[in-house]
Design an enzyme around this catalytic site. Structure first.
Site, PDB file in Angstrom:
ATOM      1  N   TYR A 101       0.847  -1.193   0.000  1.00  0.00           N
ATOM      2  CA  TYR A 101       0.000   0.000   0.000  1.00  0.00           C
ATOM      3  C   TYR A 101       0.878   1.236   0.000  1.00  0.00           C
ATOM      4  O   TYR A 101       1.881   1.296   0.714  1.00  0.00           O
ATOM      5  CB  TYR A 101      -0.895   0.005   1.254  1.00  0.00           C
ATOM      6  N   GLU A 189      -3.877   7.700  -3.692  1.00  0.00           N
ATOM      7  CA  GLU A 189      -3.648   6.404  -3.058  1.00  0.00           C
ATOM      8  C   GLU A 189      -3.481   5.307  -4.103  1.00  0.00           C
ATOM      9  O   GLU A 189      -4.229   5.250  -5.066  1.00  0.00           O
ATOM     10  CB  GLU A 189      -4.871   6.105  -2.190  1.00  0.00           C
TER      11      GLU A 189
END
Lengths: 381, 287
Positions: A101, A189
């Site tokens: 991530y 993101e």
């Protein structure tokens, strides 16, 4: 303003972040053609501005172009969390070895951007944040210095990324920071950022939220707004510079100022009522703006009673009254309306409204109570 | 008497020739604020409001000519960051920024630069300051408050007026009312203002008006519990706001479990703050 996955990934690619080959489509036949181009094995991904697409069945792997077209036909008819799917992204399928991530957002408490990384990327990242917070690593960024490469190394090391991927990871982090700054994002993101079996890093999914206050300097991003994903009332409100959020109750609220608008909703609830919306007309609203604001409320079929609460500072109560009268003339609504006007030019405002059929209240608490009781009276016994 | 501003405040208005700037300058003058200068680039040498206030091209020239020590800014959002940096570079001690809609990344850079320079900022997206009977810097309607010993600090605008109005109606007066603004990144915080009220001999009790989003109220609760002796009464707006929705103020967003009204109320109550159910209940809790 939220961007779709395909829009976010296109912007990422412009900043040197590697993304899978793929294109967006709105009909199944197009999906078949794209899948053929990409070599057959593809992922068909619904494009809606909501999380949990995968779990809802909105992201499917197709082995052949025919398969892809079939899945696309299904996905294009779906609703995900109430939002109809109008577009799908068709991406080449990749061989995933690891999912990590990487994201950047505003750290409100420290008043600076923060880059966040985790070795445990994928759909359960929020679960990881709850159950194993040590797996989430944060790097605050000095707003004047910007992102520095040593911070990228710090992050790579902290998430125990194998060293052969560091160079690529740092380049992606740099690209993500640039994206965030150049687009005035409040969130950018990559989840997951995958390491393929062939050893490449690839942004498999992307999400961006843009600061509405900065859209004036990004006309190209402002044009990406997907108006299909907005409530029609919210679109109308945005056009007139009103701040509106639809809620589930039946008392329509029209207030000046966000804090007072929230307090008004709270007081309605305190008296047993349910607000139908949040609506802030802002400071110094014109009669026209008030007319449009009240029109939005009057056209909402859930609304049984309207509560207008104005504390005039910059806002002039006579101007508000004129807007109210214009809206009533236009809609000939028979809904009961409770009005409370205080502050700048309130006498003139009250005089203007005296002829109209409305209930007036002296205090906020009284207005809320009246509105809540009116709803109860109207409810079938 | 008051905090941050008083009779000796010498005010400069940035964006004085705009519609809002001009109107509120006349209101501030009528209230008795010493407005000594205005700044609008390209309009230096003019006088506004019947020759009462001279206009300068830059803050630097205005400060040198008039000795202004406080600036209030009505400059439009897209130029507001620059205006704050300009005032800070000209060594203005206190900047009050009324402007709403400033991009948050601009504010992160401005706040960092102002901290390095040692400039105090109130706002942005705020109604400003009012020390009843002494000075008004900003847009709070002067007539709804009277001088007294209650300090008010708030993240909201019109909700603050509501509270001032109900205090005045109950015969209570205010030392200073400070609107710190509702943006996610701002200058002066609740804790900054609470510590000033704690030190101010002319403030006896404090009212804190918060709202959902951020953690400023939580920090205030810790400060009140550790360092405040004066009683604090509070109200938190947004108990009924659904999570994840933007409620007008850029700041009033509830983000994933943090920033909820219920949590803010809980921590403030455990710090000894009496929380009102509705804004008009505040005078009662102060008695």
């Amino acid at each position: 303003m939220k961007l779709h996955e395909y829009q976010s990934k296109q912007i990422f690619a412009q900043h040197g972040i590697p993304i899978p080959h793929g294109r967006v489509a709105a009909i199944a036949d197009e999906v078949r053609a794209i899948a053929e181009e990409l070599g057959g094995k593809v992922v068909v991904k619904s494009q809606v501005l909501v999380g949990g697409r995968g779990k809802a069945g909105g992201i499917r792997l197709a082995k052949t172009p025919e398969d892809a077209a079939g899945l696309a036909a299904k996905i294009l008819g779906m609703e995900i969390k109430g939002l109809p799917v109008r577009k799908v992204l068709v991406d080449e399928a990749v061989n995933i070895a690891t999912e990590i991530y990487l994201g950047i957002t505003n750290d409100r408490t420290s008043r600076c951007p923060v880059m966040i990384a985790s070795s445990e990327g994928g759909v359960d990242i929020e679960e990881v944040a709850r159950t194993d917070p040590k797996k989430i690593v944060r790097k605050r960024i000095d707003a004047l210095l910007g992102w520095r490469d040593y911070q990228g190394r710090d992050l790579a090391s902290a998430i125990e990324l194998p060293r052969e991927h560091w160079r690529s990871f740092m380049s992606i982090a740099r690209g993500l920071y640039e994206t965030y700054i150049e687009c005035d994002a409040t969130l950018a993101e990559i989840n997951p950022l995958v390491i393929t079996k062939e050893g490449h890093l690839l942004a498999l999914d992307g999400k961006m939220v843009i600061d509405d206050n900065a859209l004036y300097r990004h006309p190209e991003i402002a044009e990406m707004r997907d108006i299909d994903e907005e409530e029609p009332e919210e679109r109308q409100a945005r056009k007139f510079g009103l701040s509106y959020v639809k809620l589930d109750g039946d008392i329509g609220c029209l207030v000046n100022g966000a804090g007072l608008a929230m307090a008004t909703m709270d007081v309605i609830k305190l008296h047993g009522g349910e607000p139908a919306n949040f609506l802030d007309i802002g400071g110094g609203a014109s009669a026209e703006k008030v007319r449009e604001a009240l029109s939005i409320i009057l056209l909402d079929s859930n609304v049984k009673v309207v509560l207008i609460n104005i504390f005039g500072g910059i806002t002039r109560c006579d101007e508000v009254a004129r807007g109210i009268l214009e809206a009533l003339k236009k809609h000939k609504a028979k809904l009961p309306i409770v009005v409370r006007l205080v502050g700048t030019n309130d006498e003139e405002g009250r005089k203007l409204l005296a002829k109209a059929d409305m209930m007036t209240a002296k205090s906020l608490a009284e207005a809320a109570q009246m509105a809540a009781e009116l709803v109860k009276e109207k409810a079938p016994a | 008497m008051s905090i941050l501003i008083d009779e000796n405040t010498q005010l400069l208005v940035q964006g004085i020739t705009g519609r809002e700037g001009l109107f509120h300058t006349s209101q501030m003058l009528a209230y008795g604020t010493r407005v000594v200068a205005g700044v609008t680039p390209g309009k230096g040498g003019e006088w506004v409001l019947d020759g009462k206030v001279p206009v300068f091209d830059t803050v630097q020239i205005a400060v040198e000519a008039t000795g202004a020590n406080c600036s209030v800014s009505f400059v439009p959002a897209r130029f507001a960051a620059d205006a704050m940096l300009e005032a800070s570079a000209a060594s203005v001690e206190l900047i009050v920024c009324i402007t709403e809609g400033i991009p948050v990344q601009d504010m992160m850079r401005v706040r960092r630069a102002l901290d390095l320079q040692g400039t105090r900022l109130v706002g942005p997206n705020c109604p400003g300051l009012l020390s009843p009977g002494a000075s008004k810097v900003g847009i709070i309607p002067g007539h709804i408050a009277k001088r007294g010993k209650i300090g008010i600090v708030s993240r909201s605008g019109t909700l603050t007026y509501e509270v001032l109005y109900s205090l005045t109606a109950s015969g209570m007066g205010t030392s200073t009312c400070v609107g710190i603004g509702g943006d996610p990144v701002n200058g002066t915080s609740f804790v900054d203002v609470l510590s000033m009220f704690e030190e101010d001999p002319h403030t006896d009790k404090v009212v804190l008006i918060g709202e959902i989003g951020g953690t400023d109220e939580e920090k205030a609760a810790a400060f009140i519990s550790d360092q405040m002796t004066k009683p604090v009464v509070g109200f938190i707006a947004g108990r009924t706001a659904p999570p994840g929705k933007r409620m007008g103020h850029a700041g009033a967003i509830v983000e994933g479990g943090t920033g909820l009204a219920s949590e803010k109320i809980r921590v403030l109550q455990s710090a000894g703050v009496r929380i009102a159910d509705h804004p008009e209940q505040i005078p009662e809790l102060l008695q």
